[in-house]
Motif scaffolding. Structure first.
Motif, PDB file in Angstrom:
ATOM      1  N   PHE A  47      -1.472  -2.548  13.831  1.00  0.00           N
ATOM      2  CA  PHE A  47      -2.298  -2.228  12.669  1.00  0.00           C
ATOM      3  C   PHE A  47      -1.462  -1.917  11.427  1.00  0.00           C
ATOM      4  O   PHE A  47      -1.986  -1.908  10.316  1.00  0.00           O
ATOM      5  CB  PHE A  47      -3.226  -1.050  12.990  1.00  0.00           C
ATOM      6  CG  PHE A  47      -4.222  -1.375  14.066  1.00  0.00           C
ATOM      7  CD1 PHE A  47      -5.263  -2.247  13.826  1.00  0.00           C
ATOM      8  CD2 PHE A  47      -4.090  -0.829  15.337  1.00  0.00           C
ATOM      9  CE1 PHE A  47      -6.179  -2.562  14.821  1.00  0.00           C
ATOM     10  CE2 PHE A  47      -4.999  -1.132  16.336  1.00  0.00           C
ATOM     11  CZ  PHE A  47      -6.046  -2.015  16.084  1.00  0.00           C
ATOM     12  N   VAL A  48      -0.184  -1.672  11.628  1.00  0.00           N
ATOM     13  CA  VAL A  48       0.725  -1.464  10.502  1.00  0.00           C
ATOM     14  C   VAL A  48       1.254  -2.791   9.981  1.00  0.00           C
ATOM     15  O   VAL A  48       1.355  -3.006   8.763  1.00  0.00           O
ATOM     16  CB  VAL A  48       1.906  -0.556  10.912  1.00  0.00           C
ATOM     17  CG1 VAL A  48       2.914  -0.435   9.769  1.00  0.00           C
ATOM     18  CG2 VAL A  48       1.403   0.819  11.331  1.00  0.00           C
ATOM     19  N   LEU A  49       1.548  -3.715  10.877  1.00  0.00           N
ATOM     20  CA  LEU A  49       2.194  -4.968  10.506  1.00  0.00           C
ATOM     21  C   LEU A  49       1.228  -6.062  10.056  1.00  0.00           C
ATOM     22  O   LEU A  49       1.556  -6.851   9.153  1.00  0.00           O
ATOM     23  CB  LEU A  49       3.039  -5.477  11.677  1.00  0.00           C
ATOM     24  CG  LEU A  49       4.252  -4.618  12.044  1.00  0.00           C
ATOM     25  CD1 LEU A  49       4.869  -5.074  13.356  1.00  0.00           C
ATOM     26  CD2 LEU A  49       5.290  -4.661  10.929  1.00  0.00           C
ATOM     27  N   LEU A  50       0.045  -6.135  10.666  1.00  0.00           N
ATOM     28  CA  LEU A  50      -0.884  -7.221  10.346  1.00  0.00           C
ATOM     29  C   LEU A  50      -1.268  -7.307   8.869  1.00  0.00           C
ATOM     30  O   LEU A  50      -1.397  -8.415   8.329  1.00  0.00           O
ATOM     31  CB  LEU A  50      -2.144  -7.114  11.210  1.00  0.00           C
ATOM     32  CG  LEU A  50      -2.186  -8.005  12.455  1.00  0.00           C
ATOM     33  CD1 LEU A  50      -3.437  -7.750  13.268  1.00  0.00           C
ATOM     34  CD2 LEU A  50      -2.110  -9.481  12.065  1.00  0.00           C
ATOM     35  N   PRO A  51      -1.466  -6.201   8.169  1.00  0.00           N
ATOM     36  CA  PRO A  51      -1.814  -6.320   6.744  1.00  0.00           C
ATOM     37  C   PRO A  51      -0.757  -7.020   5.896  1.00  0.00           C
ATOM     38  O   PRO A  51      -1.063  -7.511   4.802  1.00  0.00           O
ATOM     39  CB  PRO A  51      -1.988  -4.859   6.300  1.00  0.00           C
ATOM     40  CG  PRO A  51      -2.369  -4.132   7.548  1.00  0.00           C
ATOM     41  CD  PRO A  51      -1.585  -4.807   8.633  1.00  0.00           C
ATOM     42  N   PHE A  52       0.473  -7.087   6.384  1.00  0.00           N
ATOM     43  CA  PHE A  52       1.549  -7.726   5.627  1.00  0.00           C
ATOM     44  C   PHE A  52       1.691  -9.211   5.953  1.00  0.00           C
ATOM     45  O   PHE A  52       2.610  -9.871   5.441  1.00  0.00           O
ATOM     46  CB  PHE A  52       2.876  -7.010   5.888  1.00  0.00           C
ATOM     47  CG  PHE A  52       2.926  -5.609   5.345  1.00  0.00           C
ATOM     48  CD1 PHE A  52       3.254  -5.381   4.019  1.00  0.00           C
ATOM     49  CD2 PHE A  52       2.621  -4.517   6.159  1.00  0.00           C
ATOM     50  CE1 PHE A  52       3.298  -4.091   3.514  1.00  0.00           C
ATOM     51  CE2 PHE A  52       2.660  -3.234   5.665  1.00  0.00           C
ATOM     52  CZ  PHE A  52       2.994  -3.015   4.332  1.00  0.00           C
ATOM     53  N   LEU A  53       0.804  -9.749   6.784  1.00  0.00           N
ATOM     54  CA  LEU A  53       0.890 -11.159   7.166  1.00  0.00           C
ATOM     55  C   LEU A  53       0.851 -12.099   5.957  1.00  0.00           C
ATOM     56  O   LEU A  53       1.655 -13.041   5.894  1.00  0.00           O
ATOM     57  CB  LEU A  53      -0.226 -11.503   8.160  1.00  0.00           C
ATOM     58  CG  LEU A  53      -0.218 -12.916   8.738  1.00  0.00           C
ATOM     59  CD1 LEU A  53       1.073 -13.189   9.504  1.00  0.00           C
ATOM     60  CD2 LEU A  53      -1.435 -13.132   9.661  1.00  0.00           C
ATOM     61  N   PRO A  54      -0.044 -11.895   4.976  1.00  0.00           N
ATOM     62  CA  PRO A  54      -0.029 -12.806   3.822  1.00  0.00           C
ATOM     63  C   PRO A  54       1.254 -12.717   3.006  1.00  0.00           C
ATOM     64  O   PRO A  54       1.719 -13.728   2.456  1.00  0.00           O
ATOM     65  CB  PRO A  54      -1.243 -12.370   2.997  1.00  0.00           C
ATOM     66  CG  PRO A  54      -1.583 -11.007   3.475  1.00  0.00           C
ATOM     67  CD  PRO A  54      -1.175 -10.962   4.919  1.00  0.00           C
ATOM     68  N   LEU A  55       1.857 -11.540   2.918  1.00  0.00           N
ATOM     69  CA  LEU A  55       3.092 -11.387   2.149  1.00  0.00           C
ATOM     70  C   LEU A  55       4.265 -12.082   2.841  1.00  0.00           C
ATOM     71  O   LEU A  55       5.085 -12.735   2.189  1.00  0.00           O
ATOM     72  CB  LEU A  55       3.407  -9.904   1.937  1.00  0.00           C
ATOM     73  CG  LEU A  55       2.370  -9.115   1.132  1.00  0.00           C
ATOM     74  CD1 LEU A  55       2.805  -7.670   0.964  1.00  0.00           C
ATOM     75  CD2 LEU A  55       2.155  -9.767  -0.240  1.00  0.00           C
ATOM     76  N   ILE A  56       4.344 -11.954   4.168  1.00  0.00           N
ATOM     77  CA  ILE A  56       5.421 -12.650   4.871  1.00  0.00           C
ATOM     78  C   ILE A  56       5.187 -14.158   4.820  1.00  0.00           C
ATOM     79  O   ILE A  56       6.133 -14.948   4.869  1.00  0.00           O
ATOM     80  CB  ILE A  56       5.546 -12.156   6.339  1.00  0.00           C
ATOM     81  CG1 ILE A  56       6.973 -12.432   6.861  1.00  0.00           C
ATOM     82  CG2 ILE A  56       4.533 -12.812   7.245  1.00  0.00           C
ATOM     83  CD1 ILE A  56       8.061 -11.717   6.134  1.00  0.00           C
TER      84      ILE A  56
END
Length: 398
Positions: A47-56
């Motif tokens: 839940f910490v990492l998934l929100p950054f999927l579009p940025l990566i």
């Protein structure tokens, strides 16, 4: 004199295959071990990492735009070189596809890993082989590398050899590459095993007795699994085409649709993130498999790869096939694990338009005593429709 020349060629190709198998096994192990570690981190902090999927996703697109060049074509380039249409696979393909696949998995993308192994094996074989062999041997070089990469990652050398021999051109086996590809595959598999890379295998203990009714049931299952595999391949090609049409800017595409993908994966609480090995494990350990698991994994993997994230399709196909098998088994009165194993192999067959490799991967993973069942189901899945494939560069022999 002719026999002497042939003997020298045989020895040279055998030695070359040994080297490629050893190096591909090392590379596949390094890639695979770090990928497993990345997957553990993602699972612990989903839940910490998934929100950054579009940025990566933006980072991945930038890397390919800035450094990719011809390497941006990925598997399509490997196919073109193997078919003699192109004459170069740049070395930078290896670090690019490895690093961007790690990024995809760390931040929750639903993707596989075999594409990386096949590409690194093919690139390695091509780059080393062009120093010793003529351009007329491109197909053999690519087949050897693909077999070594696949075998190093999955440790199924027989399946890897046959898969590499048949995947470039549907209906045409690269028989001249069989012996060196087999050597490379076995060496890569043993190297990866020695270095500690895990292999998935599962013994089926409750397979049904062969009857005429079972024969008919397996035909129906082959048809259903074939539909599933073809649906995956068709959805992938159509989604890529539509997204390229409506989102021609790759940065805008990955930012907008990466956000959508992130939200969907969060709603699923990360169940459909990564390789799908959680669904495979659940299918063969008696854990709960929902009736919609296979379709959600299918759709989210298609979206992940169509948007521009990196990885592969095969491990998700294994997950889709096995979880669909668990859903179908009760309707036919067959053991869950038995049908899950058939789905594991045959959905792969249908989606890749390959026949021999999927049969052997079923045997190497679940036991050769089940060869007749895998042969029958994979045959029908393969024959159902060979026009659709996850590999856009694949040719069909008329």
């Amino acid at each position: 004199m002719t026999r002497l020349i042939k003997a020298k060629e045989f020895i040279l190709w055998s030695l070359f295959a040994l080297v490629i198998g050893f190096l591909a096994g090392i590379l596949a192990t390094c890639f695979g071990q770090i990928l497993l570690w990345v997957g553990e981190i993602r699972s612990n902090y989903i839940f910490v990492l998934l929100p950054f999927l579009p940025l990566i996703g933006l980072v991945i697109v930038w890397l390919y735009q800035r450094y990719g060049g011809r390497a941006s074509q990925g598997m399509s380039l490997v196919f073109k070189v193997g078919q003699g249409e192109k004459e170069e696979i740049p070395r930078r393909l290896i670090p690019l596809v490895i690093v961007t696949t790690w990024f995809t998995h760390l931040f929750g993308g639903s993707a596989g890993r075999e594409g990386v192994a096949v590409q690194l094996g093919a690139t390695l074989s091509y780059q080393l082989g062009k120093r010793f062999f003529s351009l007329q041997e491109q197909r053999r070089l690519i087949v050897i590398g693909m077999a070594a990469g696949f075998a190093g990652l999955f440790q199924t050398p027989l399946a890897a050899t046959l898969f590499a021999m048949e995947v470039l051109v549907v209906g045409s086996l690269a028989l001249s590459a069989m012996w060196p590809a087999l050597i490379a595959a076995f060496v890569a598999s043993q190297t990866a095993h020695f270095l500690g890379l895990e292999k998935f295998s599962h013994a089926l203990m409750d397979a049904p007795v062969w009857t005429s009714d079972l024969f008919g049931t397996l035909l129906i299952l082959g048809f259903l699994f074939g539909l599933c595999g073809n649906a995956f391949a068709w959805c992938l090609s159509q989604t890529k085409a539509l997204l390229n049409q409506y989102f021609p800017n790759p940065y805008r595409r990955v930012l907008i649709l990466g956000t959508v993908l992130s939200v969907l994966l969060l709603v699923g609480q990360g169940r459909y993130a990564g390789l799908g090995t959680n669904l495979i494990a659940a299918s063969f350990s008696g854990q709960a498999i929902a009736s919609y698991d296979w379709i959600f994994k299918l759709l989210l993997t298609v979206l992940t790869l169509a948007v521009g994230y990196q990885g592969g399709e095969v491990t998700p196909l294994f997950a889709i096939g096995s979880s669909l098998g668990v859903v179908l088994a009760p309707f036919f009165g067959l053991p869950l694990e038995f049908v899950a194993a058939l789905g594991y192999a045959s959905v792969f067959a249908a989606a890749t338009s390959t026949f021999l490799g999927p049969i052997l991967i079923g045997c190497e993973v679940f036991g050769f005593e089940h060869f007749p069942a895998f042969f029958l189901v994979c045959s029908l899945a393969f024959l159902l429709n060979r026009a659709n494939s996850i590999y856009s560069g694949q040719k069909i022999r008329e």
